[in-house]
Design an enzyme around this catalytic site. Structure first.
Site, PDB file in Angstrom:
ATOM      1  N   LYS A 135      78.793 -48.095 -48.383  1.00 29.70           N
ATOM      2  CA  LYS A 135      77.687 -48.085 -49.344  1.00 29.70           C
ATOM      3  C   LYS A 135      78.252 -47.632 -50.688  1.00 29.70           C
ATOM      4  CE  LYS A 135      74.695 -46.328 -51.448  1.00 29.70           C
ATOM      5  NZ  LYS A 135      74.677 -46.480 -52.933  1.00 29.70           N
TER       6      LYS A 135
ATOM      7  N   GLU B 243      75.463 -47.412 -56.732  1.00 27.55           N
ATOM      8  CA  GLU B 243      74.635 -48.465 -57.337  1.00 27.55           C
ATOM      9  C   GLU B 243      75.143 -48.854 -58.726  1.00 27.55           C
ATOM     10  OE1 GLU B 243      73.717 -45.615 -56.072  1.00 27.55           O
ATOM     11  OE2 GLU B 243      72.219 -44.533 -57.280  1.00 27.55           O
TER      12      GLU B 243
ATOM     13  N   GLU C 175      79.242 -28.172 -63.085  1.00 28.60           N
ATOM     14  CA  GLU C 175      80.043 -29.374 -63.264  1.00 28.60           C
ATOM     15  C   GLU C 175      79.344 -30.288 -64.270  1.00 28.60           C
ATOM     16  OE1 GLU C 175      80.365 -32.343 -60.039  1.00 28.60           O
ATOM     17  OE2 GLU C 175      82.516 -32.279 -60.421  1.00 28.60           O
TER      18      GLU C 175
ATOM     19  N   GLY D  55      75.440 -34.195 -51.495  1.00 30.16           N
ATOM     20  CA  GLY D  55      76.291 -33.772 -50.382  1.00 30.16           C
ATOM     21  C   GLY D  55      75.600 -32.745 -49.498  1.00 30.16           C
TER      22      GLY D  55
ATOM     23  N   GLY E  93      80.704 -37.580 -53.651  1.00 32.53           N
ATOM     24  CA  GLY E  93      79.662 -37.643 -54.672  1.00 32.53           C
ATOM     25  C   GLY E  93      79.262 -36.250 -55.113  1.00 32.53           C
TER      26      GLY E  93
ATOM     27  N   GLU F 181      83.169 -34.755 -49.943  1.00 29.19           N
ATOM     28  CA  GLU F 181      84.052 -34.458 -51.074  1.00 29.19           C
ATOM     29  C   GLU F 181      83.159 -34.387 -52.296  1.00 29.19           C
ATOM     30  OE1 GLU F 181      86.062 -34.186 -53.876  1.00 29.19           O
ATOM     31  OE2 GLU F 181      86.989 -36.171 -53.696  1.00 29.19           O
TER      32      GLU F 181
ATOM     33  N   CYS G  62      86.133 -35.641 -60.093  1.00 28.24           N
ATOM     34  CA  CYS G  62      85.688 -34.446 -59.364  1.00 28.24           C
ATOM     35  C   CYS G  62      86.678 -33.293 -59.520  1.00 28.24           C
ATOM     36  CB  CYS G  62      85.454 -34.772 -57.905  1.00 28.24           C
ATOM     37  SG  CYS G  62      86.861 -35.566 -57.132  1.00 28.24           S
TER      38      CYS G  62
END
Ligand code: ADP
Ligand code: MG
Length: 481
Positions: free
Chosen positions: A174, A177, A384, A232, A227, A249, A283
């Site tokens: 997946k 998007e 973040e 998560g 993500g 992750e 990340c």
């Protein structure tokens, strides 16, 4: 570009309700293609296909040598088609063309690497005693849901698909998007190289519609997700309901420590790259730059000079060193941190400019920003941002540097810049993070483990550690009496 379909059970199909969504070029805001918008019914079909393929042994019963050969052919095709793939990826994700090219090569490496492990990573035979023998046999975990982000679309897909296939799993990929196109290309290549139907399925669509059903479904045995921390956390919780093997992750606020004894130029260049590479949408971005007090003023000045050299522009222009952010929505989020930084009392030391080219007027560009005199309690040091915003924090000595570095909910990566070997090792070991770079920033060799401590995630990817995430270990005990 033609409308893009879902790939389920070896066939290219529309979403059941025929709905589509647009994928956008972040540099221009233009629509690139319409893509099938999968929902629960489509997820159900993909899961059923992957389940059937697994249960029939369509892939797990294929000898590892043959699985490896197919993975190598995929790697070869990625090499052969690297130019077109890089152009597509660059356009869909707003990545510098040169970086996208590197991603494709790394994706190919991923398949090569796991082809090797498919035939070399076996089990073990621990010795319980003279009258018995245990065989430890790694087996594929089953059906794996692979949910990937938009910052390294093809590379993250490869990082999950390659070990899943090497292990003998079947999978449902997946993609994000915002960047669905390269995952579909990967499926096309795999199919053309002879991957049996149902072994790799691709569901394009939105997280809650196409991703969530995969995480909930008891027919799915494992989830590998890269993500945001927020998603998560939900995925981890939902996946636990059905005891899925889960790899997460997630985010980071990685510290980048510059000691006075460092090779100054290398440290400045590496620190800037660490947070400005791919517009900071990484990340493991070294978004907190900790600098020893004695070189602090010079370092801030040098970092600003480094940032001033960045050239924002079209990702395909070879002169460009910084592209757009992924979306208008994301840009608004990054922009909000300008206010937070100011309100919390940080000093805005540098702010670049966005391109003036009218063709790029609707692109999601955001200038590189450096905040100096940041305190680690400020929001710009804690949260973040996932954008090109550097927070520079002074420190007095090594102990203080370590304390600041570890004062974060995250623990994905860290960089240490020093020429003192003992310090390098001491500090590396004291930092609570899954990856510590010494005199470098951002490399992620395919052979070594990648993953976070604390809120940065669960489990490890890459190398044999990444393969293990797609395996169950079975013990077969032989009574020899
Ligand atoms: P970002 O905030 O950077 O876009 P996300 O964590 O939202 O990152 O997205 C990463 C991936 O997770 C994407 O493929 C997205 O569609 C998917 N996703 C988002 N929400 C969910 C969810 N509730 N369940 C499963 N997948 C999801
Ligand atoms: Mg896009």
């Amino acid at each position: 570009m033609d409308d893009q379909r879902l790939y389920i059970d070896g066939a290219w199909v529309e979403a059941q309700d025929g709905e589509t969504f647009a994928t956008i070029d972040p540099a221009t805001g233009e629509e690139i293609a319409r893509v099938a918008r999968a929902r629960a019914g489509d997820a159900d079909r993909a899961i059923a296909a992957a389940r059937r393929a697994f249960d029939e042994g369509r892939w797990s019963a294929v000898p590892p040598r043959e699985r490896a050969a197919l993975l190598r052919r995929i790697a070869h095709r990625l090499h052969t088609e690297a130019d077109e793939l890089a152009r597509l990826e660059s356009r869909d994700a707003g990545k510098l063309l040169a970086d996208a090219r590197e991603d494709v090569e790394e994706a190919a490496e991923m398949f090569d690497h796991y082809a090797g492990l498919a035939t070399s990573e076996g089990g073990e035979v621990p010795p319980p005693g003279p009258d018995a023998m245990s065989l430890v046999v790694p087996e594929p975990v089953g059906v794996a849901a692979l949910i990937t982000p938009w910052n390294f679309p093809l590379l993250m897909a490869a990082q999950k698909v390659a070990p899943a296939l090497a292990a003998g799993c079947t999978a449902i990929l997946k993609p994000a998007e915002q960047t669905p196109l390269s995952a579909l290309e990967l499926a096309r290549i795999a199919a053309e190289e002879g991957l049996p139907d149902g072994v790799l399925n691709v569901l394009t669509g939105f997280g809650p519609e196409a991703g969530a059903p995969l995480v909930e479904d008891p027919r799915v045995d494992a989830v590998s997700f890269t993500g945001s921390e927020a998603v998560g956390r939900v995925i981890g919780r939902v996946a636990a309901e059905t005891f899925k093997r889960t790899t997460l992750e997630l985010g980071g606020k990685s510290p980048n420590l510059v000691f006075a004894d460092a090779d100054f130029e290398a440290a400045i260049e590496g620190s800037a790259l660490g947070v400005f590479f791919h517009q900071g949408q990484v990340c493991s971005a070294g978004s907190r730059v900790l600098v020893e007090q004695t070189i602090y003023d010079t370092a801030v000045e040098a970092l600003c000079a480094q940032a001033a050299e960045l050239r924002l522009g079209h990702p395909a222009d070879p002169e460009t060193t910084m592209g757009p952010l992924i979306s208008a929505e994301h840009r608004a989020k990054v922009n909000s941190y300008l206010e937070h930084g100011r309100a919390d009392g940080a000093r805005l030391a540098h702010m670049g400019t966005v391109p003036t080219d009218p063709k790029l007027a609707n692109g999601f560009f955001f200038p590189p920003v450096i905040f100096a005199d940041v305190d680690n309690t400020m929001r710009i040091a804690r949260e973040e941002i996932f954008g090109p915003v550097m927070a520079v924090i002074p420190f007095g000595d090594e102990d203080e540097a370590i304390a600041i570095a570890n004062d974060t909910p995250y623990g994905l990566a860290a960089a240490v810049w020093t020429t003192d070997v003992k310090r390098a090792v001491r500090v590396s070991r004291a930092i609570r993070a899954g990856v510590v770079w010494v005199n470098d920033s951002q490399p992620a060799p395919v052979e070594a483990p990648w993953g976070g401590f604390k809120a940065s995630g669960v489990g490890r990817e890459l190398g044999r550690y990444g393969l293990r995430a797609f395996q169950e270990l079975k013990q077969i005990y032989l009574n020899l009496e």
